[in-house]
Write an enzyme that holds these catalytic residues in place. Sequence first.
Site, mmCIF file in Angstrom:
data_model
loop_
_atom_site.group_PDB
_atom_site.id
_atom_site.type_symbol
_atom_site.label_atom_id
_atom_site.label_comp_id
_atom_site.label_asym_id
_atom_site.label_seq_id
_atom_site.Cartn_x
_atom_site.Cartn_y
_atom_site.Cartn_z
ATOM 1 N N ASP A 1 -1.948 -3.564 6.379
ATOM 2 C CA ASP A 1 -2.295 -3.399 7.739
ATOM 3 C C ASP A 1 -3.539 -3.367 8.390
ATOM 4 O O ASP A 1 -3.797 -3.176 9.419
ATOM 5 C CB ASP A 1 -1.776 -2.016 8.097
ATOM 6 N N ASP B 1 0.690 -1.077 -0.010
ATOM 7 C CA ASP B 1 0.055 -0.014 0.081
ATOM 8 C C ASP B 1 1.009 1.246 0.079
ATOM 9 O O ASP B 1 2.019 1.147 0.160
ATOM 10 C CB ASP B 1 -0.939 0.127 1.198
ATOM 11 N N THR C 1 0.123 4.144 1.646
ATOM 12 C CA THR C 1 0.145 4.967 3.061
ATOM 13 C C THR C 1 0.665 4.173 4.038
ATOM 14 O O THR C 1 0.377 2.849 4.201
ATOM 15 C CB THR C 1 -1.335 5.320 3.368
#
Length: 635
Positions: A360, A124, A126
Amino acid sequence: AGAYEVTAVGPDSYAERVTGVAKEFRHPRSPLERNLNRLLYVLIGVMVPLGTLLIVALIEQEVGVRQAVETAVAGIVTLVPEGLILLASLTFAAAAVNLARQGALAQQLNAIESLASVDVVCLDKTGTLTEPRPRVVATIPAAGISDEELRHTLGRYAASAPARNSTLTAIHESLQLPPEPPAASVPFSSSRRWSGLELTGTRFVLGAPELLAPAPGELGEAAAVEQSRGRRVVAIGTTTAPFPDDPNGGPPPVSPLGIAVLAEGIRSNARQTVDFFLDEGVELKVISGDAPETVGSIAADVGIPLRLEPKDGRTLPEEPELLAEVARMATVIGRIDPDGKRRVVEALRDQGFYVAMVGDGVNDVPALKASRLAIAQGSGTQMAKSVADVVLLTGDFATVPRMVAQGRQILRNVQRVAKLFVTKAVFAAFLILSIGLTPEEYPLLPRHLTIAASLAIGIPAFFLALAPSDGPWRTDRFLREVSRFAVPAGVAAGLGVLASYLVAKNVLDLGLEEARTVATTVLILVGLYLILVLEATSGRRSAWVGTLCLALLAAYIAVLALPALRDFFELVVPGLAAIVVIALGAFLAVAFLVLTDERFVPAPARRQLGADAPPATGPDGPDTAGGNGPGTMKP
């Protein structure tokens, strides 16, 4: 009080499905584990017929029970690489402890070695390439709306939202206002990309700008420009229509008030981490729920090459063949939902790539489970961390290159250790086929093989499996690489031991016990030489490996010098004639190796002699990656 309409219960609900996926047993074998399993199958396939031949020969020769048992044990047990799996597990555990000190928790013992085999990493944006906490850097109001009014509305919305994501948290921290109780709300969902609140009779909608402020128009064009610069953009507006009963159908008609521009600072070490993976031939694919333009801009800023224009995850093809092509060629996929992430990972995995997934959140769980190696951020959800093979406790993706280095050290060391154990097996097979099937007494007793295996394989292998190393690493052709070393080495050791034993016993008539001492000594000397060939790759390393070999040789001399140990191992102090035979036997074995392949000359000596060969780690070949590890991506 409240009311709700149930659309799915039990196993049909999304939460239950994700929980079910998380509970599924998942333990993919690493390449090294699969190679070790294949090696054991081969050795078992060799052990059974050779052991049967030896037992039949002993029965036919009608030898005594004691001699038959000693010969059978000495011949068959030597074929077993008894310490190889233990040392591999010990190496995994030591690497896991080392990385735990650096902020990475390995929850599967093979995870670190497995990372060295990865050729695609899906991640990802972020929290991985960018800092996990975005901030509001600009607000752009719509025509007729003041900036102060827009900021006040954004602040009210962020403060009053029942549940905040990272975007709402950033807006609230930048535009702090007191919360208000909402009369109605629609929670945000990454799949529908909008949320709603009703505050003091006004309904507000917050979401992706392409839903609320689509181009053409000044606001839509401004949003597109900011997204192309790698920034996250959300739009806010009002609606007079009630919120729909089914939010998945899209938001109600909205009158835009403006947009908020959020920026995520690129991590200071992101470019270095990306450069490391690219230099090693590992492909990075950024799959994110943000706009494709935003994700593509960030990817370009950190140095990830874009082979294709950023793809929109909402338009991924359903056909497996077309999806496989997109997954293989695309570097950036934005606006992708959790199921899309899983499909992309599975498409890459099914094409033969060794895929690592970094995630996450709960929505990343299906993709984490589908990958060959699951990596979770330490700041992520408990469910994501529970299914991960590795948890980055600090949340810093820059830890991963150190994990790759550890994994390659494991591959190098275990492969070298495996060569020593398989050499012992080849040596045993040679003795069984050459002298074990004859009436001649076997040259070694089980206790002789115990001390020889301990000093020439077991003890040095323990140190070498944990020691720092450099040189080639590879995940393919494991058996071929091991056999290229072990077969000539085992045959050479067998020739030296057999020749010296027969000369000592039948030519010089030194007696059985002294002849067996000669054979044991030759085996230990040849074994220590093989350690030098494998490990003496540089001047400094040659010094400490040579010191280790001298210490082991001194330990053997101490066994010969101490009567209690000498009697236990049924050895004698060799006389002058025996010493000469020992030297000749060891020389015969080493000469056979050197004439077979010049790479059996230790690297420093080979360089001094000016041999026309590249710097190598023993018979492994040049000091390059090779194999099908990172660096051999399919086109």
